[in-house]
Design a protein around this motif. Structure first.
Motif, mmCIF file in Angstrom:
data_model
loop_
_atom_site.group_PDB
_atom_site.id
_atom_site.type_symbol
_atom_site.label_atom_id
_atom_site.label_comp_id
_atom_site.label_asym_id
_atom_site.label_seq_id
_atom_site.Cartn_x
_atom_site.Cartn_y
_atom_site.Cartn_z
ATOM 1 N N ALA A 10 157.638 88.972 22.338
ATOM 2 C CA ALA A 10 157.577 88.624 20.914
ATOM 3 C C ALA A 10 157.044 89.785 20.073
ATOM 4 O O ALA A 10 157.391 89.913 18.906
ATOM 5 N N LYS A 55 153.342 88.104 14.912
ATOM 6 C CA LYS A 55 152.927 87.405 16.140
ATOM 7 C C LYS A 55 151.635 87.983 16.724
ATOM 8 O O LYS A 55 151.134 87.505 17.729
ATOM 9 N N CYS A 70 148.999 89.049 21.446
ATOM 10 C CA CYS A 70 150.172 88.250 21.108
ATOM 11 C C CYS A 70 149.766 86.784 20.983
ATOM 12 O O CYS A 70 149.135 86.234 21.886
#
Length: 131
Positions: A10, A55, A70
């Motif tokens: 991500a 993120k 993250c």
């Protein structure tokens, strides 16, 4: 150009330029955040380009230090001393060869009792040049 990412992908980012020697921090806060001692390099902020920055969750572990991870998978990515022109990148985030080596250990008095530092590298009670 170095490619970096979190476990789930991500957050991806690049770091431009050659990396300086890495350091290993054995302080209690790094050990709690990483799960072991932290190994990282400090690079100019301008050398880092992040995709998926929304993120990244930042946690202030002290008044002037925040740690970026993250928000999806929890991978520890950044160590940031607020107001400095450099940012720390955790070595585990690199996807490509780093062409650098560990050069020293800091805050060794706080290290865990379950491991030894036996690589022959310099060991410091604090950060060299900062006290």
């Amino acid at each position: 150009m170095h490619q970096c990412s979190c476990l789930c992908g991500a957050v991806t980012f690049t770091v431009e330029g050659a990396l300086p020697p890495a350091s290993a921090c054995h302080c209690t806060k790094c050990r709690k955040h990483i799960g072991h001692y932290e190994a990282g390099v400090d690079v100019p902020r301008s050398a880092v380009s992040v995709a998926g920055a929304e993120k990244v969750t930042w946690y202030f572990s002290s008044e002037n230090v925040r740690r970026g991870f993250c928000s999806i998978c929890g991978s520890s990515l950044f160590f940031d001393i607020v107001g400095h022109d450099r940012i720390g990148i955790n070595m585990g985030a690199f996807d490509t060869p780093t062409n650098t080596k560990l050069a020293l250990h800091i805050f060794v008095a706080d290290k865990g009792d379950y491991y030894d530092i036996a690589d022959g590298l310099p060991q410091y009670l604090q950060v060299p040049g900062r006290g």
